[in-house]
Scaffold this active site. Sequence first.
Site, PDB file in Angstrom:
ATOM      1  N   ARG A  95      12.364  10.730 -10.323  1.00  0.00           N
ATOM      2  CA  ARG A  95      12.727  10.359 -11.678  1.00  0.00           C
ATOM      3  C   ARG A  95      11.980  11.251 -12.671  1.00  0.00           C
ATOM      4  NH1 ARG A  95      16.653   8.351 -14.800  1.00  0.00           N
ATOM      5  NH2 ARG A  95      16.157   6.433 -15.947  1.00  0.00           N
TER       6      ARG A  95
ATOM      7  N   THR B  69      26.010  10.696 -13.935  1.00  0.00           N
ATOM      8  CA  THR B  69      25.325  10.365 -12.690  1.00  0.00           C
ATOM      9  C   THR B  69      26.278  10.628 -11.531  1.00  0.00           C
ATOM     10  OG1 THR B  69      24.051   8.656 -13.844  1.00  0.00           O
ATOM     11  CG2 THR B  69      23.983   8.608 -11.448  1.00  0.00           C
TER      12      THR B  69
ATOM     13  N   ASN C  53      21.672  11.584 -17.104  1.00  0.00           N
ATOM     14  CA  ASN C  53      21.903  10.455 -18.002  1.00  0.00           C
ATOM     15  C   ASN C  53      23.291  10.525 -18.618  1.00  0.00           C
ATOM     16  OD1 ASN C  53      21.161   7.946 -19.029  1.00  0.00           O
ATOM     17  ND2 ASN C  53      20.358   8.817 -20.906  1.00  0.00           N
TER      18      ASN C  53
ATOM     19  N   SER D 190      15.270   2.867 -14.336  1.00  0.00           N
ATOM     20  CA  SER D 190      16.575   3.394 -13.949  1.00  0.00           C
ATOM     21  C   SER D 190      17.398   2.305 -13.276  1.00  0.00           C
ATOM     22  CB  SER D 190      16.398   4.564 -12.977  1.00  0.00           C
ATOM     23  OG  SER D 190      17.643   4.969 -12.446  1.00  0.00           O
TER      24      SER D 190
ATOM     25  N   GLY E 275      25.424   3.901 -14.871  1.00  0.00           N
ATOM     26  CA  GLY E 275      24.460   3.356 -15.821  1.00  0.00           C
ATOM     27  C   GLY E 275      24.072   1.937 -15.460  1.00  0.00           C
TER      28      GLY E 275
END
Length: 596
Positions: free
Chosen positions: A120, A393, A413, A464, A485
């Site tokens: 991340r 994503t 993102n 996340s 998301g």
Amino acid sequence: MKPHRPFTDRLSTDRFSICLLFALVLSLAPVFALALSPQAQPQTAAVATHPPGAAIASGHKLATEAGLQILAEGGNAFDAAVAVSSTLSVVEPISSGLGGGGFFLLHDAKTGKDVMLDAREYAPESAAPEEFLDKNGELDRDRSVNGPWSAGIPGLPAALVELAGKHGRLPLQVSLAPAIRIAKEGFPVYARMAKGYASRREVMERYPGTREVYLRNGKPIQEGDIFRQPELAHTFELLAAKGFDGFYRGETAKKLLKGVNQAGGRWTAKELAAYQVKQRTPISFEYRGWKVTTPPPPSSGGIALVEMLQILEPWDLQKLDEAHRTHLVVEAMRRAYRDRTFFLGDPDFVDIPQEVLTSRDYAQGLRATIHPDKATPSDLLSGKPTPLEDEETTHFSIIDAEGNRVGGTQTVNLLYGSGLIPSGTGVLLNDEMDDFALKPGTPNAFGVMGYEANAPKPGKRMLSSMTPTFMESPEKVAVLGTPGGSRIITMVLLGILGYDAGLSAQQVAALPRYHHQWLPDVISAESGAFTPQVAEALKQMGHQVDLPGETAADGRGSSHVWGNLQTVMWDRRDNTLSGGADPRNPVGEAKVELKP
């Protein structure tokens, strides 16, 4: 605005109160018993011990082919993951890339161990909440999702180095070769990519480095164009030759720093070179005879899945009518997302009550608050939509002939991330800073709120929803995950329920989707997810249902479809492999190759 507390229990946001609720609700008798059934019992029939070949499902056929190529050259699932991930970084810039990050769930067949690589992004030293507020003290949406301030320090390049060096058997130069070739030679621009650029054109064309890549004679990319990225190929070549230092130090690092800082950001060479992939222990739990393995924080997916599935476990959902089945699943979603809002963040910075949140007794207590025929109102409606983001994503799933497994979910993102490419790199930077609670109680781009647990601090990783997941029973093994998301977690939940109901990999990938995230208090659904009768029954229970083509009370309309689930499954009973590529994405591919 100060949020009200949801549910009749008025669960507070501190650890003491969650434990208090945990003790109180244990004394409650279940409100109802409807279609309860014992857990599925393991079968004892002989099963295969090794798959007959390999299966890969990814969001683009070129990435799937790259992974299979590396397996054919003697690599294992982890080498194939490097090839798939890096190729997706070339052909799906709308979704992921070297300027972003991800989570990689790994299973080593030889040792039987599972591990999660946390790649991340993290906040730079300059990240402070006040930097993201406008002159009126409100969240500056442009700064939080566009340009240099929206970008966290990338983690994906370090993950590729880690996968190859510690888990693969081939040199990085070999496993990155397909991505380098495709970046040089190019590939046809597909409709989703061109449409996404058109929607982000104003932002992307602010930056000279981005214009150099995406404009041809002053014109933006169009569907069918051959899209070549020689600068990105060079960046990959440096990564292949020098490993970590090929990106985080030296030539590439200098270009990244220059591009970010010229655009008004404040990155430093020290913080770029300090990036580290973190190995974390996945969350594993039992659900109706399945062992489910899923990411820990800073993914919110694992804890949310534990809560939702343990709430739902006593009911045989297939014996319920569709409206009541959906009602129960939605109520489980509502409770898990409420806890996500207040308790989850980077575990290196936040004390997360994970033991409580993942306990069966806590799930039992939450289950006791569910009414059989009535929705539990969420106290506060944010009035913010949960936008479509199937383009943003990406996920891939791999099983190799040795039984190694990889579930990889990676992202920049929003569509094309921050829109910023530092000149000379080809690297499109992420806009993951928006995943922090930049202003407590203010929803981010996905309508999700957060508080202190997910506030930005230098070096901290933003929360996340990425949830690559393994499922394993005595008869079957599956790998699944998806973009989406805040909807990622609920799509993975529906996929798990689909496998438990006996669906095939392709059927799981094609399942209709619906979602609830506590706030806003609305069920959003894809086109065709509910019949008119089921939608009306849910409304009669007190749910607000947002269907495509309808306009919700706050003026919003639901997205037509969302997600891009990719899954593979090994059936040990007849030793077969299968894959499911989401039919919503025409360029994705699931492919099986058997051993000679």
